[in-house]
Design an enzyme around this catalytic site. Structure first.
Site, PDB file in Angstrom:
ATOM      1  N   ASP A   1       3.207   2.042  -4.932  1.00  0.00           N
ATOM      2  CA  ASP A   1       2.903   2.107  -6.191  1.00  0.00           C
ATOM      3  C   ASP A   1       3.712   3.507  -6.956  1.00  0.00           C
ATOM      4  OD1 ASP A   1       0.893   3.791  -5.673  1.00  0.00           O
ATOM      5  OD2 ASP A   1      -0.377   2.722  -7.001  1.00  0.00           O
TER       6      ASP A   1
ATOM      7  N   SER B   1     -13.576   2.314  -8.363  1.00  0.00           N
ATOM      8  CA  SER B   1     -14.636   2.720  -9.325  1.00  0.00           C
ATOM      9  C   SER B   1     -14.182   3.609 -10.385  1.00  0.00           C
ATOM     10  CB  SER B   1     -15.998   3.080  -8.493  1.00  0.00           C
ATOM     11  OG  SER B   1     -15.746   4.222  -7.834  1.00  0.00           O
TER      12      SER B   1
ATOM     13  N   ASP C   1      -4.387   0.810  -9.495  1.00  0.00           N
ATOM     14  CA  ASP C   1      -5.858   0.645  -9.562  1.00  0.00           C
ATOM     15  C   ASP C   1      -6.220   0.413 -11.127  1.00  0.00           C
ATOM     16  OD1 ASP C   1      -5.538   1.157  -7.137  1.00  0.00           O
ATOM     17  OD2 ASP C   1      -6.732   3.179  -7.420  1.00  0.00           O
TER      18      ASP C   1
ATOM     19  N   LEU D   1     -12.387   0.762  -3.638  1.00  0.00           N
ATOM     20  CA  LEU D   1     -12.129  -0.546  -4.771  1.00  0.00           C
ATOM     21  C   LEU D   1     -12.274  -0.042  -6.055  1.00  0.00           C
ATOM     22  CD1 LEU D   1     -15.320  -2.412  -3.060  1.00  0.00           C
ATOM     23  CD2 LEU D   1     -12.902  -2.664  -2.718  1.00  0.00           C
TER      24      LEU D   1
ATOM     25  N   GLU E   1       0.703  -1.429   0.015  1.00  0.00           N
ATOM     26  CA  GLU E   1      -0.103  -0.112   0.088  1.00  0.00           C
ATOM     27  C   GLU E   1       0.831   1.070  -0.061  1.00  0.00           C
ATOM     28  OE1 GLU E   1      -3.096  -0.376  -1.080  1.00  0.00           O
ATOM     29  OE2 GLU E   1      -3.404  -1.683   0.467  1.00  0.00           O
TER      30      GLU E   1
HETATM   31  C1  GLA Z   1      -5.202   4.522  -4.301  1.00  0.00           C
HETATM   32  C2  GLA Z   1      -4.405   4.894  -5.649  1.00  0.00           C
HETATM   33  C3  GLA Z   1      -3.285   3.778  -5.738  1.00  0.00           C
HETATM   34  C4  GLA Z   1      -2.415   3.433  -4.556  1.00  0.00           C
HETATM   35  C5  GLA Z   1      -3.242   3.210  -3.438  1.00  0.00           C
HETATM   36  C6  GLA Z   1      -2.593   2.986  -2.060  1.00  0.00           C
HETATM   37  O1  GLA Z   1      -5.935   3.387  -4.573  1.00  0.00           O
HETATM   38  O2  GLA Z   1      -5.116   5.099  -6.670  1.00  0.00           O
HETATM   39  O3  GLA Z   1      -2.381   4.277  -6.794  1.00  0.00           O
HETATM   40  O4  GLA Z   1      -1.524   4.490  -4.581  1.00  0.00           O
HETATM   41  O5  GLA Z   1      -4.288   4.205  -3.140  1.00  0.00           O
HETATM   42  O6  GLA Z   1      -1.648   1.807  -2.115  1.00  0.00           O
END
Ligand code: GLA
Length: 404
Positions: A55, A144, A189, A142, A52
Site C-alpha cells: 500500500d 484495531s 487498514d 487485525l 502485503e
Molecule cells: C499494516 C499497515 C498497512 C499495511 C500492512 C502491510 O497493517 O497499517 O498500511 O502496510 O501493514 O501490508
C-alpha cells in the site's frame, strides 16, 4: 500496529445495541437524561487476503472487513467536550475539541488524533459522551487502531455520511495515525474499515485510489483468521525500517530514471536493473513488492475463474516472499501456515498484515474448518508454547451507524 498507545483490548462485552445503550445510560448522566438521543457507530477490523506491504508503495491490496469490530454508543453534546468510557474496564478519557493537545501515549490518542485530523480537513464536529466496546483483539494485526479511528470519525463528525465519503474518512484517519499517533502506515487498514463490502473483498489501487468489490467463494469456503498468540513488539520499528528501505530504493532508481516515483513504477522486467543499483537486502525488499503486486492481480483472476488451487499457490508464494525477501514472517506465523497447509480442505493460507507476529488468513472448505481448528490446537502449542486463537470470520460492510 503495535505502539505503546493501544486501542482498547478485546473485551468480552456485549456489542448488542440494547446492552450498549444500557451501559451508556449507567455511566453517563446526559445519556440517562436523554436516552432517545443515543446513537451507535460500528467500525470493523480487517484481514488482508493478499497484497502485503504494497500500500505505501502505491500498489494493490485486497482486504476484507470482518465481523470483529469496535462500537461506540454516544450522545452528541454542544459543549465541545469528548468523554469516553471503556465498557469493560470503566476507564475514562477525554479532551476538548477546541484544545486537543499533543498525543498522550494512551488509547485516547486514536480518538484525539482522529478529531485533530478531522479538524485539519475542515470537517465540523460536535462533542459527545460515549462508551466504547470491542470484539476486536488489540495488536493482533487485525487493525484495531484503524477501527477505533473510523468509529471515532463517524461519532465525531457533525454530519457523517454527508459531505465526507468513506474513502475520505479513511484518508483522514490514516493522517491521524501517521501525523498524530506517529505510525507511518499506508492506507489499507483505514480503507478496509471504512469501505468494506459485505460478503466481498475489496481491491484497492493505492495510487489511483480506485476500488471495487471482488467476489469470494463464501458459499463453499470460510475465511479463518488464526492468531499466533505472539506479541508484536518489533512491529512499528521494523515496519518503518522496511518502509524506509523501499523509499531508499526509489530514490536510487529515480536518479537514473525520474519516471520512477514509487515501487509501483517498477516492473518485474526491471528487477535486474534494480539489483545492479541497490544493496542485496534492499533488492530483496523491492523484489517482494514488485512480485506481490503481480500476485494480487493474479489472485483476482484466479478468484474470477473459481480456480482455488491457483489462489493457494499465489498465497503460498506471497507468504514465502514475505518470509524470504521482505523478512517479516515470524517462526510462529510460519508454523501456522505449515500446519494449515497440511489440512485437507484448506485451499489457501498465508500471513496477513504487517507481520512479526499477528495472524494468518486461511481460505477453508466450510466442512474442513473444524479439522483445521483441531489440527492447530493440537500441533501449534506443542511447537511454539503459545496459545493460538482461531476465528471463522464473516465479511461485513465498512463503518457506519447501526440502525435500531
Ligand atoms: C499494516 C499497515 C498497512 C499495511 C500492512 C502491510 O497493517 O497499517 O498500511 O502496510 O501493514 O501490508
Amino acid at each position: 500496529m503495535s505502539t505503546s498507545a493501544r486501542p482498547p483490548a478485546a473485551e468480552p462485552a456485549d456489542l448488542a445495541p440494547g446492552a450498549m445503550r444500557a451501559a451508556l445510560v449507567a455511566v453517563e448522566p446526559r445519556a440517562a437524561a436523554n436516552p432517545d438521543a443515543i446513537r451507535i457507530v460500528r467500525a470493523p477490523g480487517r484481514v488482508n487476503l493478499i497484497g502485503e506491504h504494497t500500500d505505501y508503495n502505491l500498489g494493490f491490496v485486497l482486504p476484507a472487513a470482518v465481523n470483529l469490530e469496535i462500537r461506540i454508543a454516544f450522545v452528541p453534546t454542544d459543549d465541545r467536550r469528548v468523554e469516553l468510557v471503556r465498557g469493560a474496564t470503566g476507564e475514562r478519557a477525554g479532551f476538548n475539541l477546541d484544545a486537543i493537545g499533543p498525543r498522550r501515549g494512551a488509547w485516547v490518542d486514536y480518538i484525539a488524533g482522529t478529531a485533530w485530523a478531522l479538524a485539519e480537513a475542515g470537517v465540523a464536529m460536535r462533542g459527545l459522551r460515549g462508551i466504547i466496546v470491542s470484539s476486536l483483539p488489540t495488536a493482533s494485526g487485525l487493525s484495531s487502531s484503524a477501527a477505533l479511528e473510523l468509529a471515532s470519525a463517524w461519532a465525531l463528525a457533525d454530519a457523517p455520511g454527508g459531505d465526507v465519503t468513506p474513502l475520505e474518512f479513511a484518508r483522514i484517519c490514516q493522517r491521524a495515525e501517521n501525523a498524530y499517533v506517529g505510525v507511518n502506515c499506508g492506507l489499507m487498514d483505514q480503507f478496509a474499515s471504512a469501505c468494506g463490502v459485505a460478503g466481498a473483498a475489496v481491491l484497492l489501487d493505492c495510487r489511483s485510489l480506485e476500488f471495487r468489490p471482488i467476489a469470494l467463494p463464501l458459499a463453499t469456503h470460510a475465511l479463518v483468521v488464526i492468531h499466533t498468540g505472539s506479541t508484536r513488539s518489533l512491529t512499528t520499528s521494523q515496519y518503518n525500517v522496511r518502509r524506509a528501505q523501499c523509499e531508499t530504493a526509489v530514490a536510487a532508481l529515480a536518479a537514473d530514471d525520474p519516471a520512477i516515483r514509487s515501487l509501483r513504477d517498477v516492473t518485474p522486467a526491471m528487477l535486474p536493473a534494480v539489483r545492479a543499483r541497490v544493496d542485496p537486502e534492499t533488492y530483496r525488499r523491492c523484489r517482494h513488492v514488485v512480485t506481490e503486486n503481480g500476485r494480487v492481480v493474479e489472485t483476482i483472476d484466479a478468484l474470477a475463474a473459481d480456480d482455488l488451487p491457483a489462489v493457494g499457490r499465489l498465497w503460498a508464494a506471497s507468504h514465502a516472499s514475505l518470509r524470504d525477501d521482505f523478512e517479516v514472517v515470524s517462526p510462529e506465523l510460519d508454523a501456522l501456515v505449515e500446519i494449515a497447509t497440511g489440512v485437507p480442505g484448506v485451499a489457501a493460507a498465508r500471513m496477513t498484515g504487517a507481520g512479526f507476529g499477528g495472524c494468518t488468513i486461511n481460505l477453508v472448505e466450510r466442512d474442513a474448518v473444524g479439522t483445521l481448528r483441531a489440527a492447530v490446537l493440537a500441533e501449534y502449542p506443542a511447537r511454539t508454547r503459545l496459545t493460538p486463537r482461531v476465528y471463522s470470520v464473516d465479511v461485513v460492510a465498512g463503518a457506519g451507524f447501526i440502525a435500531d
